[in-house]
Scaffold this motif. Structure first.
Motif, short mmCIF file in Angstrom:
data_model
loop_
_atom_site.label_atom_id
_atom_site.label_comp_id
_atom_site.label_asym_id
_atom_site.label_seq_id
_atom_site.Cartn_x
_atom_site.Cartn_y
_atom_site.Cartn_z
N THR A 150 5.50 16.14 -3.26
CA THR A 150 4.59 15.08 -2.80
C THR A 150 5.32 14.18 -1.81
O THR A 150 6.46 13.80 -2.04
CB THR A 150 4.10 14.22 -3.99
OG1 THR A 150 3.47 15.08 -4.94
CG2 THR A 150 3.12 13.16 -3.54
N ALA A 151 4.64 13.84 -0.70
CA ALA A 151 5.19 12.90 0.28
C ALA A 151 4.55 11.54 0.04
O ALA A 151 3.35 11.43 -0.24
CB ALA A 151 4.88 13.37 1.69
N ASP A 152 5.36 10.49 0.13
CA ASP A 152 4.88 9.10 -0.05
C ASP A 152 5.17 8.31 1.22
O ASP A 152 6.28 8.37 1.76
CB ASP A 152 5.60 8.41 -1.22
CG ASP A 152 5.23 9.01 -2.56
OD1 ASP A 152 4.07 9.44 -2.72
OD2 ASP A 152 6.09 9.04 -3.44
N LEU A 153 4.18 7.56 1.69
CA LEU A 153 4.33 6.64 2.82
C LEU A 153 3.83 5.28 2.36
O LEU A 153 2.73 5.18 1.79
CB LEU A 153 3.52 7.11 4.03
CG LEU A 153 3.91 8.46 4.60
CD1 LEU A 153 2.90 8.88 5.66
CD2 LEU A 153 5.30 8.38 5.22
N GLY A 167 8.65 -0.76 5.52
CA GLY A 167 8.05 0.57 5.56
C GLY A 167 8.89 1.52 4.75
O GLY A 167 10.12 1.45 4.77
N THR A 168 8.23 2.41 4.00
CA THR A 168 8.96 3.37 3.17
C THR A 168 8.42 4.78 3.40
O THR A 168 7.25 4.96 3.72
CB THR A 168 8.85 3.04 1.67
OG1 THR A 168 7.47 3.02 1.30
CG2 THR A 168 9.47 1.71 1.34
N ALA A 169 9.29 5.74 3.23
CA ALA A 169 8.91 7.16 3.27
C ALA A 169 9.76 7.88 2.24
O ALA A 169 10.95 7.57 2.08
CB ALA A 169 9.14 7.74 4.67
N GLY A 170 9.15 8.81 1.55
CA GLY A 170 9.90 9.53 0.53
C GLY A 170 9.26 10.84 0.14
O GLY A 170 8.11 11.12 0.48
N LEU A 171 10.02 11.62 -0.60
CA LEU A 171 9.55 12.88 -1.17
C LEU A 171 9.83 12.89 -2.66
O LEU A 171 10.87 12.37 -3.09
CB LEU A 171 10.27 14.07 -0.51
CG LEU A 171 9.95 14.36 0.95
CD1 LEU A 171 10.88 15.44 1.49
CD2 LEU A 171 8.50 14.79 1.10
N ARG A 172 8.89 13.47 -3.43
CA ARG A 172 9.08 13.61 -4.87
C ARG A 172 8.88 15.07 -5.26
O ARG A 172 7.93 15.71 -4.81
CB ARG A 172 8.07 12.75 -5.63
CG ARG A 172 8.32 11.27 -5.48
CD ARG A 172 7.32 10.43 -6.26
NE ARG A 172 6.01 10.45 -5.62
CZ ARG A 172 4.87 10.72 -6.24
NH1 ARG A 172 4.86 11.04 -7.52
NH2 ARG A 172 3.73 10.71 -5.58
N GLY A 211 13.36 12.36 -6.77
CA GLY A 211 12.84 11.82 -5.52
C GLY A 211 13.93 11.37 -4.58
O GLY A 211 15.07 11.12 -4.97
N ALA A 212 13.57 11.27 -3.30
CA ALA A 212 14.43 10.71 -2.26
C ALA A 212 13.57 9.74 -1.46
O ALA A 212 12.44 10.05 -1.11
CB ALA A 212 14.97 11.81 -1.36
N CYS A 269 0.85 -1.19 0.00
CA CYS A 269 0.00 0.00 0.00
C CYS A 269 0.88 1.23 0.00
O CYS A 269 1.88 1.28 0.73
CB CYS A 269 -0.89 0.04 1.24
SG CYS A 269 -2.12 -1.25 1.26
N LEU A 270 0.51 2.24 -0.80
CA LEU A 270 1.27 3.48 -0.89
C LEU A 270 0.31 4.65 -0.78
O LEU A 270 -0.65 4.75 -1.56
CB LEU A 270 2.05 3.55 -2.20
CG LEU A 270 2.86 4.83 -2.43
CD1 LEU A 270 4.01 4.92 -1.43
CD2 LEU A 270 3.37 4.88 -3.85
N LEU A 271 0.56 5.53 0.17
CA LEU A 271 -0.23 6.74 0.35
C LEU A 271 0.59 7.91 -0.15
O LEU A 271 1.71 8.15 0.33
CB LEU A 271 -0.58 6.93 1.83
CG LEU A 271 -1.37 8.19 2.18
CD1 LEU A 271 -2.74 8.18 1.52
CD2 LEU A 271 -1.48 8.34 3.69
N SER A 272 0.07 8.64 -1.13
CA SER A 272 0.74 9.82 -1.69
C SER A 272 -0.02 11.06 -1.25
O SER A 272 -1.24 11.16 -1.47
CB SER A 272 0.79 9.75 -3.21
OG SER A 272 1.59 8.67 -3.62
#
Length: 172
Positions: free
Chosen positions: A70-73, A110-115, A125-126, A59-62
């Motif tokens: 944009t933040a991605d979790l 678990g992942t977290a990132g910024l685009r 992105g990171a 599951c990915l929440l943008s």
């Protein structure tokens, strides 16, 4: 700009290749455990290769923060996990293989990132992710020199890993 929740099903594999080099083995004195009588000068050249593989649900929440950021979790669950490890210990002349009962094994990430959208087609992105795998109910088959030593229980194998990535995406 709305939040989006994306899910997917898939299959993933993760490999590890480890090598221990340029070390020494210490042999303790057999009558006095706290004294060392011999320091072998052989150089280590031991290897261990592990493979973790499993089906997963992801599951990915943008969450849009601005027009361009944009933040991605994300969260990923792996089950059942199949594990296979193979090693060679040079100083013991030992080869061994480890496997598990996949019904007792799982993984999660678990992942977290910024685009950052630089244009309609280009994005930077990171990303940071933390993953954990546990393989239980396994066994080890060892062979020292030319003699097989049968199966030994391997109660739990685990992997904890942090990954970092910088990405560039271009839409054609």
């Amino acid at each position: 700009q709305n939040m989006t929740l994306t899910s997917c099903l898939g299959y993933g594999s993760f490999w590890q290749n480890l090598r221990a080099k340029h070390g020494r083995q210490i042999i303790p004195h057999h009558n006095v455990p706290h004294k060392v009588i011999k320091l072998l000068k052989y150089r280590l050249n031991d290897t261990y290769k592990a493979r973790w593989s499993a089906p997963f649900v992801d599951c990915l929440l943008s969450i849009p923060l601005t027009n361009t950021l944009t933040a991605d979790l994300g969260y990923t669950f792996f089950y059942p996990v199949h594990f296979k490890g193979q090693g060679h210990w040079k100083l013991r002349h030992m080869h061994f293989t480890q496997t598990n009962d996949s019904s007792k094994s799982f993984g999660q990430k678990g992942t977290a990132g910024l685009r950052w959208a630089l244009s309609d087609r280009l994005e930077l992105g990171a990303l940071c992710s933390l993953s954990q795998f546990k393989a239980k109910g396994g066994h080890t088959k060892a062979k020292i020199r030319h003699y097989a030593h049968g199966r030994q229980p391997a109660h739990e194998m685990s992997r904890l890993c942090a990954d970092y990535a910088l990405t560039v995406s271009y839409a054609f």
